[in-house]
Design a protein around this motif. Structure first.
Motif, PDB file in Angstrom:
ATOM      1  N   LEU A   1      35.141  43.660  36.966  1.00  0.00           N
ATOM      2  CA  LEU A   1      33.874  44.175  36.444  1.00  0.00           C
ATOM      3  C   LEU A   1      33.428  43.429  35.188  1.00  0.00           C
TER       4      LEU A   1
ATOM      5  N   TRP B   1      29.940  43.854  33.232  1.00  0.00           N
ATOM      6  CA  TRP B   1      29.996  45.318  33.136  1.00  0.00           C
ATOM      7  C   TRP B   1      30.336  45.765  31.720  1.00  0.00           C
TER       8      TRP B   1
ATOM      9  N   PRO C   1      29.464  49.855  40.818  1.00  0.00           N
ATOM     10  CA  PRO C   1      29.436  48.474  40.305  1.00  0.00           C
ATOM     11  C   PRO C   1      30.625  47.643  40.765  1.00  0.00           C
TER      12      PRO C   1
END
Length: 430
Positions: A70, A75, A96
């Motif tokens: 991520l 992220w 995500p």
């Protein structure tokens, strides 16, 4: 003749927290893999309880390999001490993660697995078995082949029965019964308002529903609650209180105790449901009348889809025989489960592993962190890194009590602390 097993991907069943953690580990190891999710979106089981708040903060809910994928995708990590809801776990983490470059093309939705076997082999035939690929059949009849199978499908779709003897109570199968963790203060409000509800079960999911019903009773006159349990002492349900290292989990039990002691919740203890007659739970000459019944008695694994594989299951819990003594709820809470990995999860069927809540069978002591470590260890073994596979570590918050991972509704607060839940289960958390 079948292709050599190593020409096929590792098949992961379930795109929940544990299944996606396994996928992240496989991606980091450079192993070919395919994730099969029965629902139409990631973590479909958690969608059923997206209104529920976890009692474990984000720091215990994130898998390290998943975090690394991520972060490479830009992220932003949530505040580690915050308590996410099931919906936030999906929206801020799992969705995500499923869209990262390493995973996005490796997940198939609406791909329900109905059977897993060895191609050309039933459970009896031995010679050459370990060289045959796994054959995975989907609901639509399509068949896939895999070099290994990681079953992270959880237990959410297979609740325990209400019958106190482990089989359905008389009349149970013809009586409308609400499953665990209904959205009492939201989508299901009209079902419970102005009604008498019997909540059956002694774990955190039962406590969550009882507490939500207590809040509803404050708002809707005529809303009444019966909490029905088999045990005669509720100290395990009330939990560790201020001594719990997860404060919200301790607050959950404290609020439950307060509702019972105040008389706002009728506690019916020592009750073993034998029958359901005209909406009433029956135990001998005792009856609990109810307009609505909620089954919060926990969950059990479905081993039917792997019935032709060679499994070594504990006869009591339905976990592997080696894992059972480490997770026995008569001995352990979720915070005292010792580290375990590939060796404890192995079956005689080489290459098949149940990980996550399903690995625990009927033991309700599962936490996400234990499932993440299972996934890491198993994937390391599949990659041939046995040193890493057997170097298992687990740092869990201690508590004297843990009978379920799930707890309280979004936005529900008490004078003590925010109520919450730790998602598994869950089964929930394939």
């Amino acid at each position: 003749m079948s292709e050599p097993t190593h020409h096929h991907p590792v098949i992961v069943i379930g795109a929940g927290p544990i299944g996606l953690a396994a996928a992240a580990q496989l991606a980091e190891r450079g192993l070919d893999f395919l994730v099969l999710e029965a629902g139409s979106s990631v973590a479909a089981a958690i969608e059923d309880w997206r209104h529920v708040r976890l009692f474990s903060p984000w720091r215990y809910d994130l898998d390290p390999a998943a975090q690394r994928l991520l972060e490479r995708a830009g992220w932003q990590q949530p505040e580690l001490d915050d308590l996410p809801t099931g919906g936030e776990l999906i929206d801020a983490y799992l969705a995500p993660l499923a869209k990262t470059p390493e995973l996005t093309d490796r997940i198939r939705y609406e791909a329900e697995v109905v059977a897993v076997t060895r191609e050309g082999y039933d459970r009896v035939r031995t010679q050459g078995r370990e060289n045959a690929p796994f054959l995975v059949r989907l609901q639509d009849g399509q068949e896939l082949r895999g070099s290994a199978v990681l079953d992270a499908s959880g237990t959410w779709r297979k609740p325990n029965v209400l019958g106190g003897s482990g089989i359905p109570a008389r009349g149970e199968q013809t009586t409308p019964i609400h499953r665990a963790l209904p959205d009492v203060l939201g989508a299901d409000r009209e079902t419970f308002a102005h009604q008498r509800t019997a909540v059956v079960g002694a774990g955190h999911s039962a406590a969550t529903t009882v507490i939500e019903l207590g809040a509803l009773a404050d708002q809707e006159e005529g809303t009444r609650i019966a909490w029905v349990v088999r045990g005669t002492s509720q100290e395990r349900s009330y939990g560790g209180g201020a001594g719990d290292e997860l404060p919200a989990r301790g607050a959950l039990g404290a609020k439950l105790r307060q509702l019972v002691q105040s008389g706002r919740v009728e506690l019916v203890s020592g009750f073993r449901t034998e029958a359901i007659e005209n909406g009433a739970l029956v135990d001998g000459d005792r009856r609990v009348d109810a307009d609505v019944i909620v089954n919060s008695t926990g969950f059990r694994p479905d081993h039917d889809l792997v019935a032709e594989l060679r499994l070594d299951l504990d006869p009591i819990l339905g976990s592997t025989r080696a894992l059972a003594p480490l997770i026995d709820p008569n001995v352990h809470s979720c915070g005292t489960v010792p580290p375990h990995g590939v060796d404890e999860l192995a079956h005689p069927e080489q290459g098949y592993y149940a990980i996550g809540a399903k690995a625990y069978g009927r033991a309700p002591t599962f936490l996400l962190a234990t499932g993440y470590e299972q996934a890491r260890s198993v994937v390391a073994a599949l990659a041939g890194d046995w040193e890493a596979a057997r170097s298992v570590e687990l740092n869990l918050p201690q508590t004297g009590v843990c009978s379920s991972n799930l707890a309280a509704p979004k936005g529900l607060t008490t004078g003590l602390a925010l109520e919450d839940v730790s998602a598994t289960q869950q089964g929930c958390c394939g």
